[in-house]
Design a protein around this motif. Structure first.
Motif, mmCIF file in Angstrom:
data_model
loop_
_atom_site.group_PDB
_atom_site.id
_atom_site.type_symbol
_atom_site.label_atom_id
_atom_site.label_comp_id
_atom_site.label_asym_id
_atom_site.label_seq_id
_atom_site.Cartn_x
_atom_site.Cartn_y
_atom_site.Cartn_z
ATOM 1 N N GLY A 41 0.785 -1.229 0.000
ATOM 2 C CA GLY A 41 0.000 0.000 0.000
ATOM 3 C C GLY A 41 0.817 1.280 0.000
ATOM 4 N N GLN A 42 2.126 1.158 -0.012
ATOM 5 C CA GLN A 42 2.968 2.356 -0.045
ATOM 6 C C GLN A 42 3.594 2.506 -1.431
ATOM 7 O OE1 GLN A 42 5.868 2.639 2.989
ATOM 8 N NE2 GLN A 42 4.355 3.145 4.557
ATOM 9 N N VAL A 43 3.617 3.731 -1.876
ATOM 10 C CA VAL A 43 4.205 4.031 -3.176
ATOM 11 C C VAL A 43 5.684 4.348 -2.961
ATOM 12 C CG1 VAL A 43 4.159 5.593 -5.156
ATOM 13 C CG2 VAL A 43 2.020 4.938 -4.045
ATOM 14 N N MET A 44 6.542 3.625 -3.687
ATOM 15 C CA MET A 44 7.986 3.838 -3.592
ATOM 16 C C MET A 44 8.496 4.364 -4.931
ATOM 17 S SD MET A 44 8.986 0.372 -1.543
ATOM 18 C CE MET A 44 10.684 0.805 -1.424
ATOM 19 N N LEU A 45 9.278 5.397 -4.852
ATOM 20 C CA LEU A 45 9.842 6.027 -6.040
ATOM 21 C C LEU A 45 11.307 5.613 -6.156
ATOM 22 C CD1 LEU A 45 9.125 8.026 -8.303
ATOM 23 C CD2 LEU A 45 9.887 9.848 -6.801
ATOM 24 N N HIS A 46 11.664 5.022 -7.269
ATOM 25 C CA HIS A 46 13.037 4.548 -7.500
ATOM 26 C C HIS A 46 13.719 5.477 -8.490
ATOM 27 C CE1 HIS A 46 12.371 0.784 -5.401
ATOM 28 N NE2 HIS A 46 11.251 0.635 -6.090
ATOM 29 N N LEU A 47 14.391 6.481 -7.978
ATOM 30 C CA LEU A 47 15.140 7.410 -8.816
ATOM 31 C C LEU A 47 16.617 7.342 -8.459
ATOM 32 C CD1 LEU A 47 12.910 10.607 -8.746
ATOM 33 C CD2 LEU A 47 13.057 8.903 -10.540
ATOM 34 N N LYS A 48 17.445 7.387 -9.462
ATOM 35 C CA LYS A 48 18.884 7.393 -9.229
ATOM 36 C C LYS A 48 19.420 8.725 -9.739
ATOM 37 C CE LYS A 48 23.099 4.891 -10.237
ATOM 38 N NZ LYS A 48 23.705 3.799 -10.993
ATOM 39 N N LEU A 49 19.780 9.597 -8.829
ATOM 40 C CA LEU A 49 20.277 10.917 -9.177
ATOM 41 C C LEU A 49 21.802 11.013 -9.062
ATOM 42 C CD1 LEU A 49 17.525 13.029 -7.414
ATOM 43 C CD2 LEU A 49 17.657 12.357 -9.809
ATOM 44 N N ALA A 50 22.443 9.873 -8.871
ATOM 45 C CA ALA A 50 23.899 9.871 -8.681
ATOM 46 C C ALA A 50 24.631 10.421 -9.902
ATOM 47 C CB ALA A 50 24.382 8.458 -8.383
ATOM 48 N N ASN A 51 24.078 10.195 -11.093
ATOM 49 C CA ASN A 51 24.735 10.718 -12.297
ATOM 50 C C ASN A 51 24.771 12.241 -12.287
ATOM 51 O OD1 ASN A 51 25.044 8.095 -13.262
ATOM 52 N ND2 ASN A 51 23.072 8.147 -14.301
ATOM 53 N N TYR A 52 23.696 12.848 -11.832
ATOM 54 C CA TYR A 52 23.645 14.307 -11.793
ATOM 55 C C TYR A 52 24.497 14.852 -10.650
ATOM 56 C CZ TYR A 52 19.989 13.922 -15.245
ATOM 57 O OH TYR A 52 19.298 13.644 -16.387
ATOM 58 N N VAL A 53 24.541 14.145 -9.553
ATOM 59 C CA VAL A 53 25.377 14.571 -8.433
ATOM 60 C C VAL A 53 26.847 14.476 -8.814
ATOM 61 C CG1 VAL A 53 26.050 14.016 -6.058
ATOM 62 C CG2 VAL A 53 23.643 13.996 -6.708
ATOM 63 N N SER A 54 27.209 13.443 -9.594
ATOM 64 C CA SER A 54 28.609 13.282 -9.995
ATOM 65 C C SER A 54 29.073 14.414 -10.910
ATOM 66 C CB SER A 54 28.821 11.937 -10.684
ATOM 67 O OG SER A 54 28.193 11.926 -11.950
ATOM 68 N N LEU A 55 28.142 15.065 -11.591
ATOM 69 C CA LEU A 55 28.515 16.225 -12.402
ATOM 70 C C LEU A 55 28.951 17.394 -11.534
ATOM 71 C CD1 LEU A 55 25.732 16.323 -15.120
ATOM 72 C CD2 LEU A 55 28.134 15.771 -15.453
ATOM 73 N N LEU A 56 28.382 17.483 -10.344
ATOM 74 C CA LEU A 56 28.636 18.630 -9.483
ATOM 75 C C LEU A 56 29.717 18.396 -8.442
ATOM 76 C CD1 LEU A 56 24.949 19.711 -8.914
ATOM 77 C CD2 LEU A 56 26.590 20.674 -10.515
ATOM 78 N N LYS A 57 29.834 17.168 -7.955
ATOM 79 C CA LYS A 57 30.782 16.914 -6.874
ATOM 80 C C LYS A 57 31.931 16.041 -7.339
ATOM 81 C CE LYS A 57 29.367 16.140 -2.712
ATOM 82 N NZ LYS A 57 28.712 15.547 -1.546
ATOM 83 N N ASP A 58 33.115 16.378 -6.859
ATOM 84 C CA ASP A 58 34.293 15.565 -7.108
ATOM 85 C C ASP A 58 34.279 14.421 -6.109
ATOM 86 O OD1 ASP A 58 36.678 14.583 -7.930
ATOM 87 O OD2 ASP A 58 37.880 16.283 -7.263
ATOM 88 N N THR A 59 34.504 13.204 -6.561
ATOM 89 C CA THR A 59 34.430 12.047 -5.674
ATOM 90 C C THR A 59 35.558 12.026 -4.656
ATOM 91 O OG1 THR A 59 35.610 10.740 -7.327
ATOM 92 C CG2 THR A 59 33.204 10.603 -7.322
ATOM 93 N N ASP A 60 36.717 12.605 -4.991
ATOM 94 C CA ASP A 60 37.847 12.575 -4.075
ATOM 95 C C ASP A 60 37.710 13.607 -2.956
ATOM 96 O OD1 ASP A 60 38.960 10.580 -5.607
ATOM 97 O OD2 ASP A 60 40.126 11.980 -6.823
ATOM 98 N N THR A 61 37.404 14.833 -3.327
ATOM 99 C CA THR A 61 37.390 15.899 -2.332
ATOM 100 C C THR A 61 36.004 16.215 -1.800
ATOM 101 O OG1 THR A 61 37.155 17.608 -4.021
ATOM 102 C CG2 THR A 61 39.402 16.986 -3.391
#
Length: 176
Positions: A41-61
């Motif tokens: 009965g619960q609606v779950m949203l499966h979104l992966k925004l990691a690709n967009y976050v990787s554009l903005l943040k450097d994984t090392d720093t």
């Protein structure tokens, strides 16, 4: 009809790519995995925004990504210089074309339109042939005694601006 054409061939593919870009593909690597799922009965949203976050943040720093920011700013700089060069060269030609005699005007307009009849790739390769170390420009400079050895005119900012100005010049002259 034009709105339907734009919707069908621009908006729909764009929306499909946007949907794929936020899809959590899981282990099956299914780009069309469901985004919405209902469990108990619960609606779950499966979104992966990691690709967009990787554009903005450097994984090392963890700070703002500098590679994409610098590339974007460099692109804006080249676009500005190309626009200014096209305006500098195109405005006098467009003015001359507009003020020329009606009998000469079709020939001048043909000079602007002629590059459109030639393949884009062929035009760019022609500039490559002109700007190489063994190209016509270097041979002329050395024959005139202006330089002693060939200049590096290719694969730098100057050659890119020359090529981009040449390619986009008709798009500046025709509207003016």
């Amino acid at each position: 009809v034009p709105w339907f054409w734009l919707l069908l061939f621009f908006a729909v593919p764009f929306l499909i790519l946007l949907r794929i870009s936020v899809t959590d593909m899981g282990e099956g690597l299914d780009p069309f995995a469901p985004l919405i799922e209902t469990r108990n009965g619960q609606v779950m949203l499966h979104l992966k925004l990691a690709n967009y976050v990787s554009l903005l943040k450097d994984t090392d720093t963890g700070w703002l990504q500098t590679l994409y920011t610098e590339s974007y700013l460099l692109s804006l700089k080249y676009a500005l210089w190309t626009t200014l060069l096209c305006l500098l060269v195109g405005y006098p030609f467009a003015y001359f074309l507009a003020r020329s005699q009606p009998s000469v005007r079709p020939m001048l307009l043909l000079m602007v339109m002629l590059p459109f009849w030639t393949s884009f790739l062929l035009r760019v390769y022609a500039w490559k042939g002109l700007l190489t170390e063994q190209g016509i420009i270097n041979h002329m400079l050395m024959a005139l005694g202006l330089v002693q050895e060939p200049l590096q005119l290719l694969y730098n900012d100057v050659s890119m601006l020359i090529g981009m100005t040449y390619v986009y010049l008709p798009f500046m002259v025709l509207p003016l």
